[in-house]
Design an enzyme around this catalytic site. Sequence first.
Site, PDB file in Angstrom:
ATOM      1  N   HIS A  59      -4.782   7.082  -1.452  1.00 33.55           N
ATOM      2  CA  HIS A  59      -3.534   7.793  -1.555  1.00 33.55           C
ATOM      3  C   HIS A  59      -3.215   7.462  -3.090  1.00 33.55           C
ATOM      4  O   HIS A  59      -3.574   6.864  -3.768  1.00 33.55           O
ATOM      5  CB  HIS A  59      -2.537   7.086  -0.670  1.00 33.55           C
ATOM      6  N   GLU A  61      -0.457   6.524  -4.283  1.00 37.35           N
ATOM      7  CA  GLU A  61       0.125   4.987  -4.748  1.00 37.35           C
ATOM      8  C   GLU A  61      -0.944   4.225  -4.933  1.00 37.35           C
ATOM      9  O   GLU A  61      -0.841   3.341  -5.847  1.00 37.35           O
ATOM     10  CB  GLU A  61       1.241   4.720  -3.709  1.00 37.35           C
ATOM     11  N   CYS A  89       3.657   5.906   3.195  1.00 38.69           N
ATOM     12  CA  CYS A  89       3.210   5.250   4.441  1.00 38.69           C
ATOM     13  C   CYS A  89       3.161   3.908   4.572  1.00 38.69           C
ATOM     14  O   CYS A  89       3.427   3.087   3.562  1.00 38.69           O
ATOM     15  CB  CYS A  89       1.786   5.994   4.677  1.00 38.69           C
ATOM     16  N   CYS A  92       0.656   2.107   2.048  1.00 40.32           N
ATOM     17  CA  CYS A  92       0.873   2.163   0.815  1.00 40.32           C
ATOM     18  C   CYS A  92       2.222   1.290   0.615  1.00 40.32           C
ATOM     19  O   CYS A  92       2.171   0.603  -0.493  1.00 40.32           O
ATOM     20  CB  CYS A  92       1.354   3.651   0.355  1.00 40.32           C
TER      21      CYS A  92
END
Length: 155
Positions: A59, A61, A89, A92
């Site tokens: 992801h 992040e 999410c 993260c």
Amino acid sequence: MDSKPARDTSPMTAALDEARAAAARGEVPVGAVIVDARSGAILARAGNRTEEKKDPSAHAEILALRAAAAAAGAPRLPDCDLYVTVEPCAMCAAAISFARIRRLYFGAADPKMGAVEHGPRFFGQPTCHHAPEVYGGIAEREAAALMRDFFKAKR
């Protein structure tokens, strides 16, 4: 959530650029930028790369946190702020907590997968050892439009 402080939006502009680049690669359009809060310098920037890397943890992040930690030479980033185009999410949010990020700025809320204002509300859990200051709704319309247009084109 705290009220939004008066703040330069250029890191969010950079995050939106990363999200657009992710979409162009066929990735879910999420972009993240980590800024040194003392100097204002961008330490890391990334867009989603889960498809490209065949890695469910790739992801934006997570990739930005990895790059910023490598640049800082430390696993914790207490003097850094994270700008991300979509509400993080749970995975993260946990990484943000472990990295000791000072402030989290995000664009669009994510009622389905978000874990900051939605779902588990990770930073409000008693098991969360560090919660950053959180400011949502930064460039929200543009961030939401990127997501909406991306998934509309997929259908």
